[in-house]
Design a protein around this motif. Structure first.
Motif: not given
Length: 198
Positions: A55, A58-59, A62, A66, A76-77, A80-81, A83-84
């Motif tokens: 995560t 990715e931050l 991307k 963001v 956003w974190l 993303t967490t 989804n991952l």
């Protein structure tokens, strides 16, 4: 005691400008929440650690895309967490399902292992007994050629005899050894048969 939204927005701007310290500050601020969210989905400590790392990677990767909400990157974190973590969980389930379908090799039972060990030991004893009945220099020829891989000429030179003599003695030694082992096997088989019939 976290940083407020105004401070976080400024910290994020410094991170976007390449400040490692600012990025580390954001990591320290949100790592606990990200980890707990990952753990609630993957239900595995190591998996949650992997998702948390991914995560924050990715931050950084991307960072230009963001979306900051109310001055914070936390929403956003967390998205993303989730989804991952879901991808990680699906991958783990697929992996476990694949492993479950693989054929398992039957492990030998203790009786088979013990029997094999006894047979190996008995063969060693029989071989030692048979070698004891062969001339020492002939045993040396056998060992140098069969075990150490020397040619007959090299083995003959090591013992101090001519190659022709070594060939003849080696041939006779093999015949004696074979006959002795065959006799030992025959006696062993007869003794085993008597034991079964007793």
């Amino acid at each position: 005691m976290g940083i407020d939204a105004g401070e976080e927005a400024a910290t994020w701007q410094r991170a976007l400008s390449g400040s490692g310290a600012a990025y580390a500050s954001l990591f320290r601020e949100h790592e606990g929440r990200v980890y707990r969210r990952a753990l609630s989905i993957v239900r595995d400590v190591h998996g949650a650690e992997d998702v948390t790392s991914a995560t924050f990677f990715e931050l950084w990767r991307k960072r230009r895309a963001v979306r900051v909400v109310d001055g914070s990157v936390l929403p956003w974190l967390l998205v993303t967490t989730v989804n991952l973590a879901r991808n990680h969980r699906r991958g783990s389930l697929r992996y476990r399902a694949l492993i479950a379908t693989l054929p398992r090799e039957e492990s030998p039972d203790a009786e088979s292992i013990a029997l094999s060990n006894v047979e190996t030991m008995l063969l060693g004893v029989r071989l030692s007994d048979a070698l004891a009945r062969v001339n020492r220099s002939d045993v040396a020829l056998l060992v140098l050629t069969a075990v150490d891989g020397l040619s007959i000429s090299d083995a003959a030179a090591a013992i101090g005899i001519k190659p022709g003599t070594a060939r003849m003695r080696l041939s006779r030694a093999r015949e004696r050894l074979q006959a002795s082992l065959t006799n030992e096997q025959h006696r062993f088989s007869q003794a085993a048969a008597k034991g079964e019939n007793a």
